[in-house]
Scaffold this motif. Sequence first.
Motif, short mmCIF file in Angstrom:
data_model
loop_
_atom_site.label_atom_id
_atom_site.label_comp_id
_atom_site.label_asym_id
_atom_site.label_seq_id
_atom_site.Cartn_x
_atom_site.Cartn_y
_atom_site.Cartn_z
N TYR A 117 -24.60 -15.55 -40.12
CA TYR A 117 -22.84 -16.30 -40.41
C TYR A 117 -23.61 -17.79 -39.77
O TYR A 117 -22.52 -18.30 -39.41
CB TYR A 117 -21.83 -15.25 -39.77
N GLY A 118 -25.24 -18.20 -39.10
CA GLY A 118 -25.19 -19.29 -39.17
C GLY A 118 -24.68 -19.46 -36.81
O GLY A 118 -25.35 -20.25 -36.86
N ASN A 119 -24.54 -18.20 -36.59
CA ASN A 119 -24.33 -18.61 -35.40
C ASN A 119 -25.75 -19.05 -34.96
O ASN A 119 -27.26 -18.25 -34.85
CB ASN A 119 -24.24 -16.85 -34.34
N GLN A 120 -26.24 -19.51 -33.72
CA GLN A 120 -27.66 -20.85 -33.39
C GLN A 120 -27.62 -19.72 -31.64
O GLN A 120 -26.74 -19.92 -31.12
CB GLN A 120 -27.54 -21.51 -33.52
N ASN A 121 -28.98 -19.85 -31.38
CA ASN A 121 -29.22 -19.65 -30.13
C ASN A 121 -30.37 -20.49 -30.13
O ASN A 121 -31.54 -20.71 -31.02
CB ASN A 121 -29.90 -18.40 -29.89
N ILE A 122 -30.20 -21.65 -28.61
CA ILE A 122 -30.83 -22.22 -28.43
C ILE A 122 -30.91 -21.94 -25.65
O ILE A 122 -31.63 -22.62 -25.84
CB ILE A 122 -31.19 -23.54 -28.09
N SER A 123 -30.50 -20.83 -25.84
CA SER A 123 -30.41 -20.65 -25.16
C SER A 123 -31.58 -19.35 -23.84
O SER A 123 -32.19 -19.83 -23.50
CB SER A 123 -28.54 -20.25 -24.25
N CYS A 124 -31.32 -18.79 -24.33
CA CYS A 124 -32.59 -17.80 -23.76
C CYS A 124 -32.54 -16.53 -24.85
O CYS A 124 -31.63 -16.65 -25.85
CB CYS A 124 -31.86 -17.17 -22.23
N ILE A 125 -33.59 -15.87 -24.80
CA ILE A 125 -34.58 -14.50 -25.68
C ILE A 125 -33.81 -13.22 -24.68
O ILE A 125 -34.27 -13.59 -23.56
CB ILE A 125 -35.76 -14.70 -26.05
N GLY A 126 -33.09 -12.50 -24.57
CA GLY A 126 -33.26 -11.40 -24.43
C GLY A 126 -31.81 -11.31 -23.46
O GLY A 126 -31.11 -11.79 -23.90
N ASP A 127 -31.32 -10.58 -23.31
CA ASP A 127 -30.06 -10.48 -22.29
C ASP A 127 -30.05 -10.61 -21.83
O ASP A 127 -30.94 -11.76 -20.83
CB ASP A 127 -30.34 -9.16 -21.35
N TRP A 128 -29.19 -12.12 -21.86
CA TRP A 128 -27.95 -12.94 -20.70
C TRP A 128 -28.68 -12.77 -19.53
O TRP A 128 -29.12 -13.67 -18.60
CB TRP A 128 -27.43 -13.19 -21.23
N GLU A 129 -28.09 -12.43 -18.89
CA GLU A 129 -28.91 -11.64 -16.66
C GLU A 129 -29.67 -11.54 -16.86
O GLU A 129 -30.45 -11.83 -15.84
CB GLU A 129 -27.55 -10.38 -16.81
N ARG A 130 -31.26 -10.49 -17.11
CA ARG A 130 -31.92 -11.17 -17.20
C ARG A 130 -33.48 -11.92 -18.40
O ARG A 130 -33.34 -10.61 -19.22
CB ARG A 130 -32.41 -9.81 -16.73
N PRO A 131 -32.98 -12.96 -18.91
CA PRO A 131 -33.96 -12.54 -20.08
C PRO A 131 -35.19 -12.54 -20.18
O PRO A 131 -35.68 -12.95 -19.16
CB PRO A 131 -33.07 -14.15 -20.35
N SER A 132 -35.95 -12.41 -21.10
CA SER A 132 -37.85 -12.63 -21.28
C SER A 132 -37.39 -13.85 -21.46
O SER A 132 -39.04 -13.56 -20.63
CB SER A 132 -37.89 -11.90 -22.28
N ARG A 133 -37.26 -14.58 -22.26
CA ARG A 133 -37.23 -16.42 -21.89
C ARG A 133 -35.95 -16.94 -21.60
O ARG A 133 -35.83 -16.68 -22.26
CB ARG A 133 -38.11 -15.96 -23.01
N GLN A 134 -36.94 -18.16 -21.07
CA GLN A 134 -35.74 -19.11 -20.69
C GLN A 134 -35.43 -20.29 -21.14
O GLN A 134 -36.89 -20.66 -21.74
CB GLN A 134 -35.19 -19.67 -19.02
N LEU A 135 -34.69 -20.78 -22.68
CA LEU A 135 -34.81 -21.59 -23.14
C LEU A 135 -33.95 -22.97 -22.68
O LEU A 135 -33.78 -23.37 -21.60
CB LEU A 135 -34.37 -21.24 -25.00
#
Length: 256
Positions: free
Chosen positions: A108-126
């Motif tokens: 639907y065009g939702n975009q993520n440029i913030s983090c990969i993985g769970d927000w509280e403990r992401p595997s990668r910060q973007l």
Amino acid sequence: MSTPDTDTGTRTGTRAPVTRAEYCVIACAEAWRGDGEVLASPMGLIPSLGARLARRTFSPGLLLTDGEAMLVGPDGEVEGWLPYRRHLTMVTGGRRHVMMGASQLDRYGNQNISCIGDWERPSRQLLGVRGAPVNTLNNPVSYWVPRHSPRVFVERVDMVSGVGHDRAAAAGVTRFHRLPRVVSDLGVFDFATPDRSMRLASLHPGVTVEQVRAATGFALAEPDPVPYTREPTDEELRLIREVLDPAGLREREVRG
């Protein structure tokens, strides 16, 4: 589906074959066709070349910025002053068309440029959310993805930065919400479907529908037949190769 002139999807003739990167420049330029006098905000080399090409050819009313406080021409010459308050007025008034990048995009065009993985403990910060919510709710936003893969085109983004059609509709904020197109190194995508989910609008010559399906983490709507991204004119190729990017930096961003 029409077929290109060669197995590699390039045009034949006296000029050098059209490369995948050049098809991407053309596809990005087309995002601004018919926009009129709006501020083009391309993020990345290929979108920047596309915006400058559009300004020189079929969208002469486009406004370009140096990213600081000036309006510039396609060669970087200063054409006017754009202080931050004026920039924000254009943003909130819908008179800007951004082409952003995306670490993740869903159907639907939702975009993520913030983090990969769970927000509280992401595997990668973007990058963080940055201005993506305001961009997507106040002015047209397209996307550029130089490496089309299932890691980018995902069933569900890990965090919503840019707002997609489903979330905009649920929140009742669709008045100025518009996602004209997504351009990747494989093709062009839009949301011209009844439920505003992503559709394969065109393939870059040399790419197959099967390749796109394999590189996408959800089912795409597909026209029948799927057209190819349009060919550049001789003048557009000349501008790309001799004026806008004579060093050929575009070829570093897109693999053939």
